[in-house]
Design a protein around this motif. Structure first.
Motif, PDB file in Angstrom:
ATOM      1  N   TRP A  93       0.853  -1.191   0.000  1.00 29.82           N
ATOM      2  CA  TRP A  93       0.000   0.000   0.000  1.00 29.82           C
ATOM      3  C   TRP A  93       0.884   1.234   0.000  1.00 29.82           C
ATOM      4  O   TRP A  93       2.009   1.230   0.512  1.00 29.82           O
ATOM      5  CB  TRP A  93      -0.889   0.013   1.251  1.00 29.82           C
ATOM      6  N   GLU A 147      -3.071  -2.688  -2.497  1.00 33.13           N
ATOM      7  CA  GLU A 147      -4.317  -2.349  -1.804  1.00 33.13           C
ATOM      8  C   GLU A 147      -4.438  -0.828  -1.760  1.00 33.13           C
ATOM      9  O   GLU A 147      -3.568  -0.146  -1.220  1.00 33.13           O
ATOM     10  CB  GLU A 147      -4.314  -2.901  -0.382  1.00 33.13           C
ATOM     11  N   ARG A 151      -6.578  -7.637   6.162  1.00 32.19           N
ATOM     12  CA  ARG A 151      -6.361  -8.904   5.446  1.00 32.19           C
ATOM     13  C   ARG A 151      -6.011 -10.023   6.418  1.00 32.19           C
ATOM     14  O   ARG A 151      -5.198  -9.839   7.336  1.00 32.19           O
ATOM     15  CB  ARG A 151      -5.231  -8.737   4.430  1.00 32.19           C
TER      16      ARG A 151
END
Length: 333
Positions: free
Chosen positions: A45, A64, A73
């Protein structure tokens, strides 16, 4: 998510997500996660979608777009934080609140209070929080510490450490490192952290006085050439130097005591000692031990519930480092 219970992870590799590609060490830490037998890369990310997608593609993991989604997650046990320093408090706090373990690039935070708050949050959540302070485990550092403990240097009166590279004259250091709002400083707050915590390792965490001189050779918004001096109550002096405008790069140190001295990196890759217990009047090569445990490896052990004393020492050093960097930044104004 897997990280909610530090003891719940299976015996298999722990899942690690990379949070941020702002820092130049992001890919290096990702490689450590990919190569360590106890971890595997599972996601990435970045608050900048373009940078995040590019980084995730390099690593071959899903990107993400939302931080909360990464932390939620099921396959994420820990995160490696390499965002801008200014984003550390928010990003690390979010991970800890989600019960996820954290490995982070230095500085831990831009202020002592923010750093202390993160450490308290990690303790409250039972999460492993480890800051990357790799030069404490280098063979030269370990050898110097052993000789000092054995009395080979006598009373230590002077410690000087220098870290320098050509990032801003060689054109490879990203321009974002020059933004004072996100980088929380320049050469000293980034590269100079290593010399600072090394001085503290040998002379003590709490100097009675900190002075600093920052300069801007390239004219950017932060310093690219820095010297910090630390005076201790017993009269010892520590010097921490950092530069983004030095060719060739440098990783040097000298320790001077009442009975002996050590030098490393001054035109030689070996550790040299001189003194009655270090070869007499001639500079003599000092035998080096194997490297100590890398910070990432310590974090992996900590995620498994081990290494409590080592993690405490790492966190204490990270907080003390933050305190002195803040004092240096203030002194340089």
């Amino acid at each position: 998510m897997a990280g909610n219970d530090p003891t719940s992870a299976s015996d298999g590799p722990l899942g690690v997500a990379i949070l941020g590609f702002w820092h130049v060490h992001a890919d290096g830490y990702a490689q450590e996660a990919a190569e360590h037998p106890g971890t595997r890369l599972v996601a990435a990310w970045d608050p900048d979608p373009e940078r995040g997608r590019e980084g995730a593609a390099r690593l071959g993991v899903p990107y993400e777009p939302e931080l909360a989604a990464v932390l939620a997650r099921d396959d994420v046990d820990g995160v490696s934080v390499t965002t801008a320093t200014s984003e550390h408090p928010e990003v690390i706090a979010a991970a800890l609140d989600a019960g996820v373990h954290v490995f982070t690039e230095k500085l831990l935070a831009g202020t002592e209070q923010e750093a202390a708050d993160l450490l308290k949050r990690a303790a409250a959540q039972g999460a492993a929080l480890v800051v990357s302070l790799p030069r404490l485990a280098e063979p030269t550092t370990l050898a110097a510490a052993r000789l000092l403990d054995e009395g080979a240097l006598g009373r230590l009166t002077y410690a000087r450490f220098r870290m320098a590279h050509d990032g801003w004259i060689g054109g490879w250091l990203p321009e974002r490192f020059g933004d004072p709002a996100t980088a929380i400083g320049g050469a000293l707050a980034d590269l100079g952290c290593h010399p600072v915590y090394l001085v503290q390792r040998f002379l003590g965490a709490e100097p009675e006085r900190v002075d600093a001189s920052y300069a801007r050779v390239t004219g950017r918004g932060v310093e690219d050439n820095a010297v910090v001096t630390m005076r201790y109550p017993d009269g010892a002096i520590g010097v921490a130097e950092a530069s983004f405008v030095t060719t060739p790069g440098a990783a040097t140190f000298e320790l001077r005591g009442t009975e002996g001295s050590l030098l490393s990196g001054f035109g030689s890759e070996v550790l040299l000692g001189k003194g009655p217990r270090l070869g007499g009047d001639a500079w003599t090569a000092v035998a080096l031990p194997e490297p100590g445990e890398a910070p990432f490896a310590l974090w992996v052990r900590a995620m498994r519930g081990a290494a409590a004393a080592e993690v405490e020492a790492n966190q204490r050093a990270a907080l003390e480092l933050t305190r002195v960097v803040v004092r240096a930044n203030t002194a340089a104004l």
